[in-house]
Design a protein around this motif. Structure first.
Motif, PDB file in Angstrom:
ATOM      1  N   LEU A  64       0.848  -1.198   0.000  1.00 20.35           N
ATOM      2  CA  LEU A  64       0.000   0.000   0.000  1.00 20.35           C
ATOM      3  C   LEU A  64       0.878   1.241   0.000  1.00 20.35           C
ATOM      4  O   LEU A  64       1.826   1.333   0.784  1.00 20.35           O
ATOM      5  CB  LEU A  64      -0.921   0.026   1.226  1.00 20.35           C
ATOM      6  CG  LEU A  64      -2.022  -1.021   1.297  1.00 20.35           C
ATOM      7  CD1 LEU A  64      -2.746  -0.922   2.636  1.00 20.35           C
ATOM      8  CD2 LEU A  64      -3.001  -0.845   0.154  1.00 20.35           C
ATOM      9  N   TRP A  65       0.533   2.218  -0.857  1.00 21.67           N
ATOM     10  CA  TRP A  65       1.360   3.406  -1.029  1.00 21.67           C
ATOM     11  C   TRP A  65       0.522   4.670  -0.921  1.00 21.67           C
ATOM     12  O   TRP A  65      -0.646   4.680  -1.274  1.00 21.67           O
ATOM     13  CB  TRP A  65       2.049   3.359  -2.395  1.00 21.67           C
ATOM     14  CG  TRP A  65       3.060   2.253  -2.463  1.00 21.67           C
ATOM     15  CD1 TRP A  65       2.800   0.925  -2.666  1.00 21.67           C
ATOM     16  CD2 TRP A  65       4.462   2.365  -2.286  1.00 21.67           C
ATOM     17  NE1 TRP A  65       3.967   0.208  -2.628  1.00 21.67           N
ATOM     18  CE2 TRP A  65       5.006   1.072  -2.397  1.00 21.67           C
ATOM     19  CE3 TRP A  65       5.320   3.433  -2.045  1.00 21.67           C
ATOM     20  CZ2 TRP A  65       6.368   0.819  -2.281  1.00 21.67           C
ATOM     21  CZ3 TRP A  65       6.677   3.186  -1.932  1.00 21.67           C
ATOM     22  CH2 TRP A  65       7.185   1.891  -2.052  1.00 21.67           C
ATOM     23  N   ASN A  66       1.148   5.744  -0.445  1.00 24.72           N
ATOM     24  CA  ASN A  66       0.518   7.064  -0.341  1.00 24.72           C
ATOM     25  C   ASN A  66       1.168   8.023  -1.332  1.00 24.72           C
ATOM     26  O   ASN A  66       2.390   8.119  -1.381  1.00 24.72           O
ATOM     27  CB  ASN A  66       0.708   7.681   1.050  1.00 24.72           C
ATOM     28  CG  ASN A  66       0.090   6.891   2.162  1.00 24.72           C
ATOM     29  OD1 ASN A  66       0.780   6.462   3.067  1.00 24.72           O
ATOM     30  ND2 ASN A  66      -1.210   6.692   2.125  1.00 24.72           N
ATOM     31  N   PRO A  67       0.357   8.761  -2.104  1.00 27.00           N
ATOM     32  CA  PRO A  67       0.903   9.845  -2.924  1.00 27.00           C
ATOM     33  C   PRO A  67       1.361  10.993  -2.011  1.00 27.00           C
ATOM     34  O   PRO A  67       0.727  11.273  -0.993  1.00 27.00           O
ATOM     35  CB  PRO A  67      -0.289  10.278  -3.781  1.00 27.00           C
ATOM     36  CG  PRO A  67      -1.278   9.153  -3.687  1.00 27.00           C
ATOM     37  CD  PRO A  67      -1.063   8.541  -2.351  1.00 27.00           C
ATOM     38  N   MET A  68       2.451  11.663  -2.389  1.00 27.55           N
ATOM     39  CA  MET A  68       3.029  12.710  -1.551  1.00 27.55           C
ATOM     40  C   MET A  68       3.493  13.892  -2.403  1.00 27.55           C
ATOM     41  O   MET A  68       3.767  13.752  -3.586  1.00 27.55           O
ATOM     42  CB  MET A  68       4.231  12.156  -0.784  1.00 27.55           C
ATOM     43  CG  MET A  68       3.920  10.970   0.092  1.00 27.55           C
ATOM     44  SD  MET A  68       5.402  10.140   0.719  1.00 27.55           S
ATOM     45  CE  MET A  68       6.035  11.367   1.835  1.00 27.55           C
ATOM     46  N   GLN A  73       8.499  24.702   0.441  1.00 22.99           N
ATOM     47  CA  GLN A  73       7.383  25.495   0.968  1.00 22.99           C
ATOM     48  C   GLN A  73       6.412  24.661   1.803  1.00 22.99           C
ATOM     49  O   GLN A  73       5.595  25.206   2.527  1.00 22.99           O
ATOM     50  CB  GLN A  73       6.605  26.158  -0.176  1.00 22.99           C
ATOM     51  CG  GLN A  73       7.379  27.231  -0.907  1.00 22.99           C
ATOM     52  CD  GLN A  73       8.442  26.675  -1.835  1.00 22.99           C
ATOM     53  OE1 GLN A  73       8.238  25.653  -2.481  1.00 22.99           O
ATOM     54  NE2 GLN A  73       9.592  27.329  -1.879  1.00 22.99           N
ATOM     55  N   GLY A  74       6.470  23.358   1.689  1.00 25.47           N
ATOM     56  CA  GLY A  74       5.576  22.503   2.452  1.00 25.47           C
ATOM     57  C   GLY A  74       5.555  21.093   1.923  1.00 25.47           C
ATOM     58  O   GLY A  74       6.164  20.787   0.895  1.00 25.47           O
ATOM     59  N   SER A  75       4.852  20.238   2.635  1.00 26.21           N
ATOM     60  CA  SER A  75       4.711  18.856   2.199  1.00 26.21           C
ATOM     61  C   SER A  75       3.320  18.368   2.581  1.00 26.21           C
ATOM     62  O   SER A  75       2.668  18.919   3.475  1.00 26.21           O
ATOM     63  CB  SER A  75       5.784  17.972   2.832  1.00 26.21           C
ATOM     64  OG  SER A  75       5.649  17.961   4.236  1.00 26.21           O
ATOM     65  N   THR A 104      -2.074  22.563  -1.312  1.00 25.62           N
ATOM     66  CA  THR A 104      -2.266  23.354  -0.093  1.00 25.62           C
ATOM     67  C   THR A 104      -3.748  23.604   0.205  1.00 25.62           C
ATOM     68  O   THR A 104      -4.072  24.391   1.085  1.00 25.62           O
ATOM     69  CB  THR A 104      -1.526  24.700  -0.202  1.00 25.62           C
ATOM     70  OG1 THR A 104      -2.031  25.427  -1.328  1.00 25.62           O
ATOM     71  CG2 THR A 104      -0.020  24.497  -0.361  1.00 25.62           C
ATOM     72  N   SER A 105      -4.636  22.931  -0.518  1.00 26.24           N
ATOM     73  CA  SER A 105      -6.081  23.078  -0.290  1.00 26.24           C
ATOM     74  C   SER A 105      -6.457  22.572   1.101  1.00 26.24           C
ATOM     75  O   SER A 105      -5.738  21.754   1.692  1.00 26.24           O
ATOM     76  CB  SER A 105      -6.864  22.288  -1.343  1.00 26.24           C
ATOM     77  OG  SER A 105      -6.688  22.839  -2.620  1.00 26.24           O
ATOM     78  N   PRO A 106      -7.600  23.015   1.621  1.00 22.18           N
ATOM     79  CA  PRO A 106      -8.058  22.542   2.936  1.00 22.18           C
ATOM     80  C   PRO A 106      -8.242  21.023   2.959  1.00 22.18           C
ATOM     81  O   PRO A 106      -8.562  20.407   1.926  1.00 22.18           O
ATOM     82  CB  PRO A 106      -9.404  23.251   3.121  1.00 22.18           C
ATOM     83  CG  PRO A 106      -9.347  24.435   2.213  1.00 22.18           C
ATOM     84  CD  PRO A 106      -8.494  24.028   1.049  1.00 22.18           C
TER      85      PRO A 106
END
Length: 127
Positions: A64-68, A73-75, A104-106
């Motif tokens: 199982l993998w997570n997109p990142m 400026q952020g992660s 960076t969306s909510p």
């Protein structure tokens, strides 16, 4: 010949910034902060194995993998667990290319996008 996968805990941006992301996992009542390993796709997109607590240990799930997204400026790690690296890469690229959403969306907008992506039958499992 055996296959080889190199997971890294940080990425160095073209301007020399060192970027990484951590992950808090609760193991038997103890919160453990660990560096989240990943594989870079391009200069700012990556995929990382799901990290979970299991039998008193911290476990890396290579199924199982997570997109990142990782920048100076952020992660952000998408709240989406996907079977297979290829599908995680596809999810990261689809999210990045969608003009209706941003890294960076909510949180609620990002979660809604993930639900829509899964509903389209693209192979994700909400986590």
């Amino acid at each position: 010949m055996t296959d080889y996968l190199k997971l890294v805990p940080v990425n160095v941006t073209p301007r020399g910034a060192v970027v990484g992301v951590g992950c808090a996992v609760e193991v038997d009542g103890l919160t453990v902060e660990v560096p989240r390993p990943f594989v870079m796709i391009d200069g700012r997109l990556a995929v990382g194995p799901v990290i979970e607590a299991a039998d008193g240990s911290v476990k890396l799930r290579l199924d199982l993998w997570n997109p990142m997204w990782l920048t100076a400026q952020g992660s952000r790690v998408l709240p989406l667990s996907v079977r297979g690296q290829g599908r995680a890469v596809a999810a990261a690229r689809a999210f990045d290319a969608d003009p209706e959403i941003d890294w960076t969306s909510p949180d609620e907008d990002v979660l809604a996008w993930c639900h829509r992506w899964v509903a389209r039958g693209t192979g994700g499992d909400q986590s």
